[in-house]
Design a protein around this motif. Structure first.
Motif, PDB file in Angstrom:
ATOM      1  N   VAL A 119       0.862  -1.167   0.000  1.00  0.00           N
ATOM      2  CA  VAL A 119       0.000   0.000   0.000  1.00  0.00           C
ATOM      3  C   VAL A 119       0.903   1.222   0.000  1.00  0.00           C
ATOM      4  CG1 VAL A 119      -1.792   1.246   1.247  1.00  0.00           C
ATOM      5  CG2 VAL A 119      -1.767  -1.244   1.273  1.00  0.00           C
ATOM      6  N   GLY A 120       0.808   2.022  -1.032  1.00  0.00           N
ATOM      7  CA  GLY A 120       1.665   3.213  -1.142  1.00  0.00           C
ATOM      8  C   GLY A 120       1.136   4.327  -0.261  1.00  0.00           C
ATOM      9  N   GLY A 121       2.019   4.872   0.541  1.00  0.00           N
ATOM     10  CA  GLY A 121       1.655   5.992   1.400  1.00  0.00           C
ATOM     11  C   GLY A 121       2.403   7.227   0.948  1.00  0.00           C
TER      12      GLY A 121
END
Length: 127
Positions: A28-30
């Motif tokens: 999950v890209g933050g």
């Protein structure tokens, strides 16, 4: 009653089978850390020294001094009262006298030292 348990178990298995069957982890890209480069290039952090020994000295004139020797062997905290404010004394090298501005000196770190404070001459003190 047994048929309800069987139906609930079958429904649970059906719901679980609908989950993602992909073996690859999902990333999950933050938001990107804006300080990542600065932190990577930062100098190592040096922790302050901890208290190595606490000693209470009685001197020749019957006065008491409270000294905390620090773990770096170059710092000592001197108090003239048990709960009083501490004066930080530093030594240039381990084993040399601790000094501070104003005329504070502690020569030695064992059970017998010589302590000088402003307004008084040097005096021998012991634990």
């Amino acid at each position: 009653m047994k048929s309800y348990i069987t139906l609930i178990a079958a429904a649970s298995l059906g719901l679980l089978s609908a989950c993602n069957q992909n073996d690859e982890p999902e990333v999950v890209g933050g938001p990107r850390d804006p300080m990542a480069a600065e932190l990577a290039n930062a100098a190592p952090v040096e922790l302050p020294p901890s208290v190595k020994a606490n000693k209470q000295f009685r001197c020749k004139d019957n006065s008491l001094f409270f000294v905390d020797y620090m773990s770096d062997d170059k710092t000592a905290l001197l108090r003239t009262e048990k709960g009083g404010a501490a004066t930080t004394l530093k030594a240039a090298e381990a084993g040399q006298p601790f000094t501070a501005e104003g005329g504070y000196t502690i020569d030695g770190s064992g059970d017998n030292v010589t302590i000088t404070v402003p307004g008084k001459s040097a005096q021998a003190c012991h634990v």
